[in-house]
Every structure is written in C-alpha cells, then in structure tokens.
Enzyme design. Structure first.
Site, short mmCIF file in Angstrom:
data_model
loop_
_atom_site.label_atom_id
_atom_site.label_comp_id
_atom_site.label_asym_id
_atom_site.label_seq_id
_atom_site.Cartn_x
_atom_site.Cartn_y
_atom_site.Cartn_z
N ASP A 37 0.23 -4.80 -4.71
CA ASP A 37 0.17 -5.83 -3.64
C ASP A 37 0.71 -7.09 -3.40
O ASP A 37 0.29 -8.14 -4.02
CB ASP A 37 -1.45 -5.97 -3.06
CG ASP A 37 -1.90 -6.71 -2.02
OD1 ASP A 37 -2.76 -7.34 -1.79
OD2 ASP A 37 -0.83 -6.93 -1.00
N ASP A 61 4.33 -7.79 2.62
CA ASP A 61 3.02 -7.47 2.04
C ASP A 61 2.83 -5.82 1.90
O ASP A 61 2.63 -5.12 2.79
CB ASP A 61 1.87 -7.86 3.21
CG ASP A 61 0.60 -7.72 2.53
OD1 ASP A 61 -0.46 -7.96 3.22
OD2 ASP A 61 0.57 -6.86 1.41
C1 LIG Z 1 -9.73 -0.07 0.51
C2 LIG Z 1 -8.58 -1.39 0.71
C3 LIG Z 1 -8.70 -2.52 1.48
C4 LIG Z 1 -7.65 -3.53 1.51
C5 LIG Z 1 -6.78 -3.35 0.67
C6 LIG Z 1 -5.44 -4.29 0.68
N1 LIG Z 1 -4.75 -4.41 -0.48
O1 LIG Z 1 -3.88 -5.59 0.12
C7 LIG Z 1 -4.22 -5.59 1.22
C8 LIG Z 1 -3.08 -6.47 2.29
C9 LIG Z 1 -3.81 -7.39 3.03
C10 LIG Z 1 -4.09 -8.76 2.65
O2 LIG Z 1 -5.37 -8.83 2.16
C11 LIG Z 1 -3.35 -8.74 1.19
N2 LIG Z 1 -2.56 -7.54 1.20
N3 LIG Z 1 -5.08 -5.08 1.75
C12 LIG Z 1 -6.77 -2.18 -0.42
C13 LIG Z 1 -7.54 -1.34 -0.15
F1 LIG Z 1 -7.54 -0.34 -1.05
#
Ligand SMILES: Cc1ccc(-c2noc([C@H]3C[C@@H](O)CN3)n2)cc1F
Length: 325
Positions: free
Chosen positions: A34, A210
C-alpha cells in the site's frame, strides 16, 4: 541489492497481494502493498481467534530472529474506515529476495470486520513515507526506507495489471516492462504520501499515487464531465457513486504527468477499466472506476489508474515516473 515480487489481483482487481517472508524459519504471508500508508502489519497469533477467518498468521514465538519491541504499540485506520492495532516485533523480512533484518513487524491484536472478511490478505505492507508510520512512542521505518540504502537504485516500481499477475521491483527499472519513455514529476511528501500533480483535460489535479485504493477519485467537475459522455450514467446516492448501464462502452480516461519542457507523458486508462463492476447480481447496472473525491478531501490515483501504467516510485529523487506499457 534488488528484489522482485509478483502482485496477484484479488476479486476483480480490488486489491493486489504479494508473498512476503517473515522470520526464521520463513513464514510466508500474502500482504497488500500500500503506497498510501506506512505500517507493515500482519494477522498474528496475537489476533483474537474470533477475528481470524482463514488468514495465514505470523507467529513471532516460532521465529528465532523475532524480538519484541518493548512498549511499542500501533493503531491505524484506512480511507474506507477500516482499522487495526497491536504490538510490535523486529524481525527479518524478505520481499522478492530482498532482505531487511530488524524490520518493524506490527502484529495485530485487533482488526476491524472488513479485514476479518478479507480472507486472502494477511495484512498490509506500507510503502508511503515513514513520517506517517503509526508506531508509538518510537516511529518505525517502512520496508522500503530500511532497504533503500542497500538498493542498487533508491526506488521501487509498480507494474499492476488488470486480471493478471503484475510485479513490484525494488532497486531497479526493468526496461522490458514499459514502452516509450518514463515521464517524471516531482513528489510532495509533506503529508507522507506520494503526492503529485497531473493534468486532466487541461486542469491541474493534485493527488496521491495509492496502490491500496481500488478506484480513482478526482474532483467533481472532472468526474461529471467524464460521465456526461455515457448515456444513462448518473450519480446514485444509494450506491454513493456514479453508475451506468453495464453494456455501456466507456470512453478512455487520460491524464498527463511531467508536463515540463519535454511535454511530459500521457497515461490512458482504457474505458473497460472504468467499467468496474456490477452493482448487484442482475448485472444490469455497473459502478464506475472513476468517482468523485468530494467526500474524501484528497484526489487519489488508485489501482484503476496505476494498472494502466508502469510507475516508478523514486525515493532518492522524490519523484514519480509514469510510462505506458
Ligand atoms: C479491508 C481493507 C480496507 C482498506 C484497505 C486499504 N489499504 O490501503 C488503503 C488505501 C486507503 C488509504 O487509507 C491508504 N491506502 N485502504 C485494505 C484492506 F484490505
């Protein structure tokens, strides 16, 4: 040093998971890389059984290289409202053959329901800037930050694909992975993100790259203008987004980066990527991969955009490179 790891799409490209080795002997967990956050956290033997739903968990007690980071805790929440929190170990972490010893591995003592429901992911590996790592009282570095001094080049690349395995490379640019030239643009990391400015239909848009966000979120004016080209498209409050007839042929969506002297480069997101997914089982109505950022407060170039390009996250020069592929 360098590393190279496969990124496998899950559930219609909603996320991409990469195998990561943690501890000695190695425990391999599939993690969601991420670039929008900076914590490496995992489901663990410390996670309540009631919140574990088939995920592979990290067991620090069976790793001879694990050391508890005494007194350290972490707590994070994501753009969709999901969250997790826990304690911290230092352990050996290897991604695609690239090893960092004494990496902060954040073991979850609590995860929110959407993580429990996401049975294929064992956690996240943050690749944004370490300034937004949530470990307290002593903030910890990301895997990339720890690896950077040892890398042949201080960068990583993301080559995500639609419905196919892609790749993250660390420390080098694979010239066979893209076409044409790479257009670079400066990164503003003041919020801890890979922030940059692109131009869409002559309008400057400042957002973040992102990999952890599935869709593209841009200013209302751009989004409304895009969907005005699609007959039957409308903003639907019950779906909280733009929807349209699934049979629609969607226009391509392009943005320019690095518009400096060299004219920069254009990234074209095929219209088929914008036809993201049906809103229900009937498959009549589909939800758009391009949505408004008005409820977020920041523009996000998520996987729908990133999988249309080869992207260089250059930590040494704090710039983002974009190329067609
Ligand atoms: C269940 C779940 C929920 C969210 C995320 C998630 N991971 O990265 C992000 C985006 C949004 C920001 O917060 C930073 N990067 N969202 C992953 C999941 F597996």
């Amino acid at each position: 040093d360098s590393g190279s790891v496969t990124a496998s799409p899950r559930q219609q490209d909603t996320e991409y998971l990469c195998p990561v080795q943690i501890g000695s002997p190695a425990q391999t967990l599939p993690l969601d890389f991420d670039t929008g956050s900076s914590d490496l956290w995992v489901f663990s033997t410390d996670t309540p059984r009631s919140e574990v739903n088939g995920q592979t968990v990290y067991d620090a007690s069976s790793s001879s290289s694990a050391k508890r980071l005494s007194g350290a805790t972490w707590k994070i929440s994501y753009g969709d409202g999901s969250s997790s929190s826990g304690i911290v170990y230092l352990d050996t972490v290897t991604v695609g053959g690239l090893t960092v010893s004494r990496q902060a591995v954040e073991a979850a003592k609590q995860v929110s329901s959407s993580f429990s429901r996401d049975t294929s992911s064992s956690g996240l590996l943050g690749l944004a800037f370490s300034s937004i790592n949530t470990v307290s009282p002593n903030q910890q570095k990301t895997f990339f930050d720890n690896a950077m001094p040892h890398l042949d080049a201080p960068l990583f690349t993301a080559d995500l694909k639609h419905n196919a395995d892609g790749r993250y490379n660390f420390g080098y640019i694979d010239k066979s992975a893209y076409t044409g030239s790479i257009s670079y643009t400066p990164v503003d990391n003041s919020q801890g993100f890979w922030g940059f400015t692109a131009t869409v239909d002559g309008t400057d848009v400042t957002g973040i790259a992102d990999t952890g966000t599935t869709l593209i979120y841009l200013p209302d004016s751009i989004v409304t203008s895009y969907y005005s080209q699609v007959s039957g498209a409308r903003y639907d409050s019950s779906n909280a987004g733009y929807i349209f007839p699934c049979g629609s042929s969607m226009p391509d969506f392009s943005f320019n980066v690095g518009g400096g002297g060299g004219g920069g480069g254009t990234v074209t997101v095929p219209g088929s990527y914008v036809n993201f997914a049906p809103t229900d089982q009937t498959g009549q109505t589909c939800f758009g991969g391009l949505q408004s950022d008005s409820s977020i407060g920041i523009s996000i170039f998520g996987d729908i955009a990133l999988k249309a390009a080869f992207v260089v996250f250059d930590g040494g020069n704090k710039q983002l490179g974009w190329a067609a592929k």
